[in-house]
Design a protein around this motif. Structure first.
Motif, PDB file in Angstrom:
ATOM      1  N   LEU A 217       0.832  -1.204   0.000  1.00  0.00           N
ATOM      2  CA  LEU A 217       0.000   0.000   0.000  1.00  0.00           C
ATOM      3  C   LEU A 217       0.868   1.255   0.000  1.00  0.00           C
ATOM      4  CD1 LEU A 217      -2.898   1.000   0.006  1.00  0.00           C
ATOM      5  CD2 LEU A 217      -2.880   0.886   2.503  1.00  0.00           C
ATOM      6  N   PHE A 218       1.956   1.229   0.745  1.00  0.00           N
ATOM      7  CA  PHE A 218       2.891   2.344   0.788  1.00  0.00           C
ATOM      8  C   PHE A 218       3.425   2.656  -0.604  1.00  0.00           C
ATOM      9  CE2 PHE A 218       7.490   3.232   0.756  1.00  0.00           C
ATOM     10  CZ  PHE A 218       7.504   4.501   1.310  1.00  0.00           C
ATOM     11  N   ARG A 219       3.709   1.625  -1.388  1.00  0.00           N
ATOM     12  CA  ARG A 219       4.263   1.813  -2.733  1.00  0.00           C
ATOM     13  C   ARG A 219       3.271   2.463  -3.684  1.00  0.00           C
ATOM     14  NH1 ARG A 219       8.808   1.261  -5.268  1.00  0.00           N
ATOM     15  NH2 ARG A 219       7.990  -0.200  -6.810  1.00  0.00           N
ATOM     16  N   THR A 220       1.984   2.317  -3.422  1.00  0.00           N
ATOM     17  CA  THR A 220       0.973   2.844  -4.341  1.00  0.00           C
ATOM     18  C   THR A 220       0.426   4.206  -3.923  1.00  0.00           C
ATOM     19  OG1 THR A 220      -0.830   1.690  -3.189  1.00  0.00           O
ATOM     20  CG2 THR A 220       0.274   0.507  -4.967  1.00  0.00           C
ATOM     21  N   ASP A 221       0.762   4.656  -2.720  1.00  0.00           N
ATOM     22  CA  ASP A 221       0.217   5.917  -2.210  1.00  0.00           C
ATOM     23  C   ASP A 221       1.352   6.820  -1.739  1.00  0.00           C
ATOM     24  OD1 ASP A 221      -1.092   8.011  -0.983  1.00  0.00           O
ATOM     25  OD2 ASP A 221      -2.550   6.749   0.056  1.00  0.00           O
ATOM     26  N   PRO A 222       1.750   7.810  -2.552  1.00  0.00           N
ATOM     27  CA  PRO A 222       2.884   8.669  -2.183  1.00  0.00           C
ATOM     28  C   PRO A 222       2.617   9.561  -0.974  1.00  0.00           C
ATOM     29  CG  PRO A 222       1.769   9.508  -4.146  1.00  0.00           C
ATOM     30  CD  PRO A 222       1.173   8.160  -3.860  1.00  0.00           C
ATOM     31  N   GLU A 223       1.364   9.645  -0.516  1.00  0.00           N
ATOM     32  CA  GLU A 223       1.069  10.480   0.647  1.00  0.00           C
ATOM     33  C   GLU A 223       1.338   9.770   1.975  1.00  0.00           C
ATOM     34  OE1 GLU A 223      -2.857  12.004   0.470  1.00  0.00           O
ATOM     35  OE2 GLU A 223      -2.455  13.339  -1.223  1.00  0.00           O
ATOM     36  N   ILE A 224       1.612   8.482   1.927  1.00  0.00           N
ATOM     37  CA  ILE A 224       1.879   7.730   3.164  1.00  0.00           C
ATOM     38  C   ILE A 224       3.342   7.891   3.543  1.00  0.00           C
ATOM     39  CG2 ILE A 224       1.901   5.463   4.268  1.00  0.00           C
ATOM     40  CD1 ILE A 224      -0.303   4.588   2.357  1.00  0.00           C
ATOM     41  N   PRO A 225       3.655   8.462   4.685  1.00  0.00           N
ATOM     42  CA  PRO A 225       5.057   8.566   5.116  1.00  0.00           C
ATOM     43  C   PRO A 225       5.593   7.198   5.509  1.00  0.00           C
ATOM     44  CG  PRO A 225       3.630   9.348   6.850  1.00  0.00           C
ATOM     45  CD  PRO A 225       2.741   9.049   5.681  1.00  0.00           C
ATOM     46  N   ILE A 226       6.844   6.967   5.218  1.00  0.00           N
ATOM     47  CA  ILE A 226       7.407   5.645   5.469  1.00  0.00           C
ATOM     48  C   ILE A 226       7.425   5.320   6.961  1.00  0.00           C
ATOM     49  CG2 ILE A 226       9.811   6.446   5.576  1.00  0.00           C
ATOM     50  CD1 ILE A 226      10.512   3.797   4.053  1.00  0.00           C
ATOM     51  N   GLY A 227       7.585   6.330   7.802  1.00  0.00           N
ATOM     52  CA  GLY A 227       7.573   6.068   9.246  1.00  0.00           C
ATOM     53  C   GLY A 227       6.248   5.504   9.710  1.00  0.00           C
ATOM     54  N   PHE A 228       5.153   5.952   9.115  1.00  0.00           N
ATOM     55  CA  PHE A 228       3.818   5.454   9.447  1.00  0.00           C
ATOM     56  C   PHE A 228       3.688   3.988   9.067  1.00  0.00           C
ATOM     57  CE2 PHE A 228      -0.850   5.169   8.682  1.00  0.00           C
ATOM     58  CZ  PHE A 228      -1.299   5.622   9.917  1.00  0.00           C
ATOM     59  N   ALA A 229       4.341   3.581   7.977  1.00  0.00           N
ATOM     60  CA  ALA A 229       4.300   2.185   7.539  1.00  0.00           C
ATOM     61  C   ALA A 229       5.229   1.295   8.348  1.00  0.00           C
ATOM     62  CB  ALA A 229       4.665   2.093   6.053  1.00  0.00           C
ATOM     63  N   LEU A 230       6.240   1.903   8.987  1.00  0.00           N
ATOM     64  CA  LEU A 230       7.261   1.130   9.707  1.00  0.00           C
ATOM     65  C   LEU A 230       7.085   1.157  11.227  1.00  0.00           C
ATOM     66  CD1 LEU A 230      10.428   2.198   7.668  1.00  0.00           C
ATOM     67  CD2 LEU A 230       9.267  -0.021   7.593  1.00  0.00           C
ATOM     68  N   PHE A 231       5.906   1.546  11.706  1.00  0.00           N
ATOM     69  CA  PHE A 231       5.623   1.586  13.145  1.00  0.00           C
ATOM     70  C   PHE A 231       6.481   2.596  13.890  1.00  0.00           C
ATOM     71  CE2 PHE A 231       4.415  -2.725  11.828  1.00  0.00           C
ATOM     72  CZ  PHE A 231       3.137  -2.834  12.343  1.00  0.00           C
ATOM     73  N   GLN A 232       6.956   3.634  13.192  1.00  0.00           N
ATOM     74  CA  GLN A 232       7.737   4.684  13.850  1.00  0.00           C
ATOM     75  C   GLN A 232       6.785   5.778  14.306  1.00  0.00           C
ATOM     76  OE1 GLN A 232      11.173   4.090  14.233  1.00  0.00           O
ATOM     77  NE2 GLN A 232      10.374   2.133  13.446  1.00  0.00           N
ATOM     78  N   GLU A 233       6.493   5.851  15.596  1.00  0.00           N
ATOM     79  CA  GLU A 233       5.473   6.760  16.120  1.00  0.00           C
ATOM     80  C   GLU A 233       6.056   8.150  16.364  1.00  0.00           C
ATOM     81  OE1 GLU A 233       3.237   5.210  19.308  1.00  0.00           O
ATOM     82  OE2 GLU A 233       2.687   3.343  18.290  1.00  0.00           O
ATOM     83  N   GLU A 234       6.054   8.966  15.316  1.00  0.00           N
ATOM     84  CA  GLU A 234       6.480  10.351  15.438  1.00  0.00           C
ATOM     85  C   GLU A 234       5.304  11.198  15.963  1.00  0.00           C
ATOM     86  OE1 GLU A 234       9.519  11.106  15.028  1.00  0.00           O
ATOM     87  OE2 GLU A 234      10.141   9.167  14.218  1.00  0.00           O
ATOM     88  N   PRO A 235       5.593  12.353  16.565  1.00  0.00           N
ATOM     89  CA  PRO A 235       4.524  13.175  17.177  1.00  0.00           C
ATOM     90  C   PRO A 235       3.378  13.511  16.231  1.00  0.00           C
ATOM     91  CG  PRO A 235       6.682  13.962  17.851  1.00  0.00           C
ATOM     92  CD  PRO A 235       6.927  12.917  16.813  1.00  0.00           C
ATOM     93  N   PHE A 236       3.674  13.815  14.956  1.00  0.00           N
ATOM     94  CA  PHE A 236       2.623  14.227  14.040  1.00  0.00           C
ATOM     95  C   PHE A 236       2.352  13.181  12.950  1.00  0.00           C
ATOM     96  CE2 PHE A 236       4.581  18.079  15.730  1.00  0.00           C
ATOM     97  CZ  PHE A 236       3.467  18.686  16.289  1.00  0.00           C
TER      98      PHE A 236
END
Length: 385
Positions: free
Chosen positions: A212-231
Protein backbone atom coordinates in the motif's frame (compact mmCIF):
# COMPACT_ATOMS: atom_id res chain seq x y z
CA UNK A 1 8.28 6.26 57.79
CA UNK A 2 10.39 4.79 60.62
CA UNK A 3 13.08 2.16 60.10
CA UNK A 4 10.85 -0.63 61.38
CA UNK A 5 8.17 0.10 58.79
CA UNK A 6 10.79 0.54 56.08
CA UNK A 7 12.18 -2.93 56.80
CA UNK A 8 8.63 -4.29 56.57
CA UNK A 9 7.72 -2.61 53.29
CA UNK A 10 11.00 -3.17 51.43
CA UNK A 11 10.51 -6.94 50.90
CA UNK A 12 6.90 -6.29 49.90
CA UNK A 13 7.97 -3.74 47.30
CA UNK A 14 10.57 -6.15 45.94
CA UNK A 15 7.95 -8.88 45.64
CA UNK A 16 5.57 -6.56 43.81
CA UNK A 17 8.32 -5.41 41.45
CA UNK A 18 9.31 -9.02 40.76
CA UNK A 19 5.69 -9.95 40.07
CA UNK A 20 5.32 -6.98 37.75
CA UNK A 21 8.46 -7.87 35.81
CA UNK A 22 7.42 -11.51 35.63
CA UNK A 23 4.00 -10.47 34.41
CA UNK A 24 5.58 -8.35 31.70
CA UNK A 25 7.72 -11.27 30.58
CA UNK A 26 4.69 -13.51 30.32
CA UNK A 27 2.99 -10.91 28.12
CA UNK A 28 5.96 -10.85 25.76
CA UNK A 29 6.01 -14.66 25.63
CA UNK A 30 2.44 -14.74 24.32
CA UNK A 31 3.01 -12.68 21.17
CA UNK A 32 0.65 -14.23 18.58
CA UNK A 33 3.11 -14.36 15.69
CA UNK A 34 4.15 -17.19 13.38
CA UNK A 35 5.91 -17.71 10.06
CA UNK A 36 5.09 -18.80 6.52
CA UNK A 37 7.20 -21.69 5.29
CA UNK A 38 7.41 -23.82 2.15
CA UNK A 39 9.84 -26.63 1.35
CA UNK A 40 11.53 -25.39 -1.80
CA UNK A 41 12.93 -27.57 -4.55
CA UNK A 42 16.13 -25.65 -5.32
CA UNK A 43 19.54 -27.08 -4.58
CA UNK A 44 20.85 -26.67 -1.05
CA UNK A 45 17.36 -26.47 0.41
CA UNK A 46 17.59 -26.91 4.22
CA UNK A 47 16.00 -30.06 5.56
CA UNK A 48 12.72 -29.82 7.49
CA UNK A 49 14.63 -30.89 10.60
CA UNK A 50 17.01 -27.95 10.19
CA UNK A 51 14.07 -25.59 9.67
CA UNK A 52 12.31 -26.87 12.78
CA UNK A 53 15.51 -26.45 14.78
CA UNK A 54 15.70 -22.83 13.59
CA UNK A 55 12.06 -22.27 14.53
CA UNK A 56 12.66 -23.59 18.03
CA UNK A 57 15.73 -21.41 18.50
CA UNK A 58 13.59 -18.38 17.68
CA UNK A 59 10.75 -19.62 19.92
CA UNK A 60 8.28 -19.75 17.02
CA UNK A 61 5.32 -21.94 17.95
CA UNK A 62 3.05 -21.57 14.90
CA UNK A 63 3.72 -22.13 11.19
CA UNK A 64 1.67 -21.66 8.05
CA UNK A 65 2.73 -24.40 5.62
CA UNK A 66 2.37 -23.10 2.07
CA UNK A 67 2.90 -26.54 0.50
CA UNK A 68 1.62 -29.08 3.05
CA UNK A 69 2.85 -32.38 1.60
CA UNK A 70 2.76 -35.49 3.76
CA UNK A 71 6.51 -35.67 4.42
CA UNK A 72 6.68 -32.06 5.55
CA UNK A 73 3.64 -32.38 7.80
CA UNK A 74 5.12 -35.54 9.32
CA UNK A 75 8.33 -33.66 10.15
CA UNK A 76 6.40 -31.57 12.68
CA UNK A 77 5.40 -34.62 14.74
CA UNK A 78 5.72 -34.08 18.50
CA UNK A 79 7.11 -30.56 18.07
CA UNK A 80 4.11 -28.85 19.64
CA UNK A 81 4.15 -26.31 16.80
CA UNK A 82 0.67 -25.30 15.62
CA UNK A 83 0.13 -25.68 11.87
CA UNK A 84 -2.05 -23.77 9.45
CA UNK A 85 -2.16 -25.83 6.24
CA UNK A 86 -2.57 -23.78 3.07
CA UNK A 87 -3.99 -25.76 0.14
CA UNK A 88 -3.34 -24.62 -3.42
CA UNK A 89 -6.16 -23.17 -5.53
CA UNK A 90 -6.16 -26.34 -7.65
CA UNK A 91 -7.82 -28.19 -4.76
CA UNK A 92 -10.87 -25.89 -4.83
CA UNK A 93 -12.80 -27.40 -7.79
CA UNK A 94 -11.81 -30.94 -6.82
CA UNK A 95 -13.10 -30.64 -3.27
CA UNK A 96 -16.20 -28.71 -4.36
CA UNK A 97 -17.34 -31.44 -6.75
CA UNK A 98 -16.22 -34.47 -4.75
CA UNK A 99 -16.89 -34.62 -1.01
CA UNK A 100 -15.19 -38.01 -0.73
CA UNK A 101 -11.94 -36.54 -2.11
CA UNK A 102 -12.05 -33.81 0.52
CA UNK A 103 -12.67 -36.47 3.17
CA UNK A 104 -9.72 -38.56 1.96
CA UNK A 105 -7.33 -35.62 2.00
CA UNK A 106 -8.34 -34.57 5.52
CA UNK A 107 -8.11 -38.17 6.73
CA UNK A 108 -4.62 -38.73 5.29
CA UNK A 109 -3.06 -35.35 6.05
CA UNK A 110 -4.68 -34.43 9.37
CA UNK A 111 -6.73 -37.14 11.11
CA UNK A 112 -4.22 -39.98 10.67
CA UNK A 113 -1.49 -37.87 12.28
CA UNK A 114 -3.49 -36.56 15.22
CA UNK A 115 -2.45 -35.94 18.00
CA UNK A 116 1.24 -36.24 17.02
CA UNK A 117 0.82 -33.19 14.79
CA UNK A 118 -1.02 -30.09 15.92
CA UNK A 119 -3.04 -28.88 12.92
CA UNK A 120 -5.37 -26.08 14.01
CA UNK A 121 -6.59 -24.57 10.74
CA UNK A 122 -6.90 -25.22 7.00
CA UNK A 123 -6.93 -22.53 4.30
CA UNK A 124 -8.49 -23.76 1.07
CA UNK A 125 -7.24 -21.50 -1.71
CA UNK A 126 -5.51 -18.13 -1.63
CA UNK A 127 -6.55 -14.90 -3.35
CA UNK A 128 -8.85 -16.84 -5.65
CA UNK A 129 -10.71 -13.75 -6.86
CA UNK A 130 -7.53 -12.38 -8.46
CA UNK A 131 -5.43 -15.43 -9.25
CA UNK A 132 -8.21 -17.87 -10.26
CA UNK A 133 -11.46 -15.90 -10.67
CA UNK A 134 -13.07 -18.77 -12.57
CA UNK A 135 -12.87 -20.82 -9.36
CA UNK A 136 -14.60 -18.27 -7.10
CA UNK A 137 -17.99 -19.99 -7.22
CA UNK A 138 -16.42 -23.25 -6.03
CA UNK A 139 -14.68 -21.87 -2.92
CA UNK A 140 -17.61 -22.04 -0.49
CA UNK A 141 -18.80 -25.55 -1.56
CA UNK A 142 -15.21 -26.79 -1.24
CA UNK A 143 -14.79 -25.22 2.20
CA UNK A 144 -18.10 -26.71 3.32
CA UNK A 145 -17.06 -30.20 2.17
CA UNK A 146 -13.78 -29.91 4.07
CA UNK A 147 -15.67 -28.75 7.15
CA UNK A 148 -17.98 -31.78 6.93
CA UNK A 149 -14.95 -34.05 6.58
CA UNK A 150 -13.37 -32.56 9.70
CA UNK A 151 -16.55 -33.13 11.68
CA UNK A 152 -17.00 -36.71 10.45
CA UNK A 153 -13.44 -37.45 11.53
CA UNK A 154 -14.00 -35.90 14.96
CA UNK A 155 -11.61 -32.98 14.39
CA UNK A 156 -13.76 -30.28 15.94
CA UNK A 157 -10.72 -28.29 17.03
CA UNK A 158 -9.67 -27.71 13.39
CA UNK A 159 -11.33 -24.87 11.47
CA UNK A 160 -11.35 -24.20 7.72
CA UNK A 161 -11.40 -20.96 5.74
CA UNK A 162 -9.88 -19.40 2.61
CA UNK A 163 -7.28 -16.64 2.31
CA UNK A 164 -8.29 -13.29 0.83
CA UNK A 165 -6.19 -10.43 -0.49
CA UNK A 166 -6.42 -6.91 0.91
CA UNK A 167 -7.07 -5.86 -2.69
CA UNK A 168 -10.61 -7.24 -2.26
CA UNK A 169 -11.44 -4.02 -0.38
CA UNK A 170 -12.36 -0.76 -2.08
CA UNK A 171 -9.91 1.35 -0.02
CA UNK A 172 -8.03 1.64 3.24
CA UNK A 173 -8.68 5.31 4.05
CA UNK A 174 -10.68 5.97 6.08
CA UNK A 175 -11.08 2.49 7.61
CA UNK A 176 -14.67 3.20 8.63
CA UNK A 177 -15.65 3.51 4.97
CA UNK A 178 -13.97 0.35 3.71
CA UNK A 179 -16.09 -2.20 1.86
CA UNK A 180 -15.53 -5.24 -0.28
CA UNK A 181 -15.70 -4.58 -4.00
CA UNK A 182 -19.28 -4.64 -5.20
CA UNK A 183 -18.75 -7.41 -7.74
CA UNK A 184 -17.74 -9.85 -4.98
CA UNK A 185 -19.40 -8.52 -1.81
CA UNK A 186 -22.76 -10.31 -2.08
CA UNK A 187 -21.81 -13.21 -4.34
CA UNK A 188 -18.58 -14.27 -2.61
CA UNK A 189 -17.90 -12.63 0.76
CA UNK A 190 -21.41 -12.46 2.24
CA UNK A 191 -22.04 -16.24 2.11
CA UNK A 192 -18.43 -16.94 3.11
CA UNK A 193 -18.76 -14.75 6.20
CA UNK A 194 -22.05 -16.45 7.08
CA UNK A 195 -20.21 -19.78 7.02
CA UNK A 196 -17.26 -18.51 9.08
CA UNK A 197 -19.60 -17.07 11.69
CA UNK A 198 -21.67 -20.28 11.93
CA UNK A 199 -18.56 -22.47 12.32
CA UNK A 200 -16.53 -20.17 14.62
CA UNK A 201 -13.82 -19.85 11.97
CA UNK A 202 -11.53 -16.93 11.17
CA UNK A 203 -11.27 -14.59 8.21
CA UNK A 204 -7.82 -15.01 6.67
CA UNK A 205 -6.23 -12.08 4.82
CA UNK A 206 -2.83 -10.91 3.57
CA UNK A 207 -1.90 -7.46 4.89
CA UNK A 208 1.38 -5.97 3.65
CA UNK A 209 1.75 -2.23 4.35
CA UNK A 210 4.70 -2.14 1.93
CA UNK A 211 2.36 -2.81 -1.01
CA UNK A 212 0.00 0.00 0.00
CA UNK A 213 2.89 2.34 0.79
CA UNK A 214 4.26 1.81 -2.73
CA UNK A 215 0.97 2.84 -4.34
CA UNK A 216 0.22 5.92 -2.21
CA UNK A 217 2.88 8.67 -2.18
CA UNK A 218 1.07 10.48 0.65
CA UNK A 219 1.88 7.73 3.16
CA UNK A 220 5.06 8.57 5.12
CA UNK A 221 7.41 5.65 5.47
CA UNK A 222 7.57 6.07 9.25
CA UNK A 223 3.82 5.45 9.45
CA UNK A 224 4.30 2.18 7.54
CA UNK A 225 7.26 1.13 9.71
CA UNK A 226 5.62 1.59 13.15
CA UNK A 227 7.74 4.68 13.85
CA UNK A 228 5.47 6.76 16.12
CA UNK A 229 6.48 10.35 15.44
CA UNK A 230 4.52 13.18 17.18
CA UNK A 231 2.62 14.23 14.04
CA UNK A 232 2.64 10.91 12.19
CA UNK A 233 -0.96 9.75 12.51
CA UNK A 234 -4.28 9.61 10.73
CA UNK A 235 -7.68 10.32 12.25
CA UNK A 236 -10.76 8.63 10.91
CA UNK A 237 -13.19 11.53 10.40
CA UNK A 238 -16.22 9.31 11.09
CA UNK A 239 -15.15 7.34 14.17
CA UNK A 240 -12.56 9.77 15.52
CA UNK A 241 -10.10 6.88 15.99
CA UNK A 242 -6.47 7.97 15.75
CA UNK A 243 -4.15 5.56 13.93
CA UNK A 244 -0.42 5.50 14.59
CA UNK A 245 0.56 2.89 12.00
CA UNK A 246 -0.57 1.59 8.62
CA UNK A 247 -0.98 -2.00 9.84
CA UNK A 248 -3.85 -1.01 12.15
CA UNK A 249 -5.44 1.05 9.40
CA UNK A 250 -5.49 -1.97 7.09
CA UNK A 251 -6.74 -4.35 9.78
CA UNK A 252 -9.59 -2.03 10.68
CA UNK A 253 -10.46 -1.60 7.02
CA UNK A 254 -10.95 -5.39 6.84
CA UNK A 255 -13.02 -5.39 10.04
CA UNK A 256 -15.26 -2.62 8.74
CA UNK A 257 -15.60 -4.36 5.39
CA UNK A 258 -16.95 -7.42 7.19
CA UNK A 259 -19.18 -5.26 9.40
CA UNK A 260 -20.74 -3.74 6.29
CA UNK A 261 -21.92 -7.26 5.42
CA UNK A 262 -23.37 -7.84 8.89
CA UNK A 263 -20.42 -9.53 10.62
CA UNK A 264 -18.45 -7.56 13.19
CA UNK A 265 -17.29 -10.42 15.42
CA UNK A 266 -15.26 -12.73 13.17
CA UNK A 267 -11.53 -12.94 14.14
CA UNK A 268 -9.04 -11.73 11.53
CA UNK A 269 -5.91 -13.85 10.99
CA UNK A 270 -3.18 -11.96 9.11
CA UNK A 271 -1.72 -14.75 7.00
CA UNK A 272 1.06 -12.74 5.37
CA UNK A 273 2.83 -9.53 6.33
CA UNK A 274 6.37 -8.22 6.20
CA UNK A 275 8.79 -5.89 4.46
CA UNK A 276 11.33 -6.80 1.74
CA UNK A 277 15.00 -6.58 2.66
CA UNK A 278 15.89 -5.99 -0.99
CA UNK A 279 14.07 -5.37 -4.23
CA UNK A 280 14.35 -4.51 -7.89
CA UNK A 281 15.01 -1.20 -9.64
CA UNK A 282 12.86 1.62 -8.36
CA UNK A 283 12.37 0.07 -4.92
CA UNK A 284 14.75 2.02 -2.66
CA UNK A 285 12.61 1.35 0.40
CA UNK A 286 13.10 -2.40 -0.02
CA UNK A 287 16.12 -2.59 2.27
CA UNK A 288 17.51 -4.65 5.10
CA UNK A 289 17.32 -1.68 7.46
CA UNK A 290 13.66 -1.01 6.77
CA UNK A 291 12.79 -4.72 6.91
CA UNK A 292 14.32 -4.90 10.38
CA UNK A 293 12.48 -1.77 11.48
CA UNK A 294 9.15 -3.12 10.23
CA UNK A 295 9.47 -6.54 11.84
CA UNK A 296 10.79 -5.11 15.10
CA UNK A 297 7.93 -2.63 15.15
CA UNK A 298 5.38 -5.32 14.32
CA UNK A 299 6.53 -7.55 17.17
CA UNK A 300 6.54 -4.65 19.61
CA UNK A 301 3.07 -3.61 18.47
CA UNK A 302 1.68 -7.14 18.79
CA UNK A 303 3.25 -7.48 22.24
CA UNK A 304 1.54 -4.28 23.36
CA UNK A 305 -1.72 -5.45 21.79
CA UNK A 306 -1.76 -8.52 24.03
CA UNK A 307 -2.41 -6.31 27.05
CA UNK A 308 -4.43 -3.69 25.17
CA UNK A 309 -6.36 -4.24 21.96
CA UNK A 310 -5.37 -5.97 18.76
CA UNK A 311 -6.78 -3.12 16.71
CA UNK A 312 -8.27 0.27 17.57
CA UNK A 313 -11.75 -0.85 16.53
CA UNK A 314 -12.24 -4.22 18.19
CA UNK A 315 -10.58 -6.02 21.05
CA UNK A 316 -8.80 -9.29 20.25
CA UNK A 317 -9.47 -8.78 16.54
CA UNK A 318 -6.17 -10.35 15.36
CA UNK A 319 -5.42 -13.61 17.19
CA UNK A 320 -2.56 -14.57 14.84
CA UNK A 321 -0.13 -12.88 12.43
CA UNK A 322 2.34 -14.61 10.09
CA UNK A 323 5.58 -13.17 8.68
CA UNK A 324 7.91 -14.71 6.07
CA UNK A 325 10.57 -17.15 7.25
CA UNK A 326 12.74 -17.35 4.11
CA UNK A 327 12.99 -15.17 1.03
CA UNK A 328 11.17 -17.64 -1.21
CA UNK A 329 8.17 -17.97 1.12
CA UNK A 330 6.67 -14.68 -0.06
CA UNK A 331 3.68 -14.63 -2.35
CA UNK A 332 4.57 -14.68 -6.03
CA UNK A 333 3.84 -11.56 -8.07
CA UNK A 334 5.55 -8.99 -5.84
CA UNK A 335 8.64 -8.88 -8.05
CA UNK A 336 11.19 -11.61 -8.65
CA UNK A 337 13.97 -9.63 -6.97
CA UNK A 338 12.12 -8.94 -3.71
CA UNK A 339 13.40 -10.72 -0.60
CA UNK A 340 10.85 -10.88 2.20
CA UNK A 341 12.16 -13.48 4.68
CA UNK A 342 13.70 -12.87 8.08
CA UNK A 343 16.22 -15.63 7.28
CA UNK A 344 18.52 -16.21 4.34
CA UNK A 345 17.95 -19.47 2.38
CA UNK A 346 20.64 -21.18 4.49
CA UNK A 347 18.63 -20.28 7.64
CA UNK A 348 21.08 -17.70 8.95
CA UNK A 349 19.49 -14.59 10.41
CA UNK A 350 19.49 -11.33 8.48
CA UNK A 351 19.43 -9.60 11.87
CA UNK A 352 18.94 -10.67 15.46
CA UNK A 353 15.25 -11.40 15.91
CA UNK A 354 13.66 -12.30 19.24
CA UNK A 355 9.93 -12.93 18.99
CA UNK A 356 9.53 -12.41 22.72
CA UNK A 357 11.04 -8.92 22.65
CA UNK A 358 11.40 -7.90 19.00
CA UNK A 359 14.47 -7.46 16.84
CA UNK A 360 17.74 -5.79 17.67
CA UNK A 361 20.67 -4.88 15.46
CA UNK A 362 23.22 -7.68 15.08
CA UNK A 363 26.26 -5.38 15.43
CA UNK A 364 27.34 -1.77 15.71
CA UNK A 365 27.16 -1.32 11.94
CA UNK A 366 23.53 -2.39 11.95
CA UNK A 367 22.84 0.02 14.82
CA UNK A 368 24.36 2.83 12.83
CA UNK A 369 22.33 1.85 9.78
CA UNK A 370 19.08 1.86 11.73
CA UNK A 371 19.95 5.26 13.21
CA UNK A 372 20.69 6.65 9.77
CA UNK A 373 17.46 5.22 8.39
CA UNK A 374 15.47 6.84 11.18
CA UNK A 375 16.71 10.23 10.03
CA UNK A 376 15.18 9.56 6.63
CA UNK A 377 11.70 9.08 8.06
CA UNK A 378 11.05 12.82 7.88
CA UNK A 379 11.23 12.68 4.09
CA UNK A 380 7.49 11.95 3.91
CA UNK A 381 6.25 13.02 7.32
CA UNK A 382 2.90 14.76 7.10
CA UNK A 383 -0.33 13.73 5.43
CA UNK A 384 -4.06 14.09 5.87
CA UNK A 385 -7.29 12.47 4.74
Amino acid sequence: MNKKNAHFFLPLVLVLLTATISGQKSVFARIPIGVNYAKHAHGGNPSPAAVISALRSMRIDRVRLLVPDLDLIQAFSYTGISLLLCLHNSYVPRFASNESEAYTWVRDHVASRYPRIRVVMLSLGSNVLTLSPDLAEFVLPAVQNVHRALRKLGLRHVSVSTTASFEALTSAFPPSGAQFHQFAAQSFFAPLLDFLSATNSSFLVDICPYDLFRTDPEIPIGFALFQEEPFSFRDDPVTGIRYRNLFDVMVDAVINGMAALGHDDIPVVVTETGWPSSGGPGEPEASLVYAEMYNRGLVRHLAESVSRTASPTRRDAVPETYIYLQDEDAKQGRGAEARWGILYPNLTKKYEFDLSRGARAADSCAVAAVTAAALLLFRRSFFFF
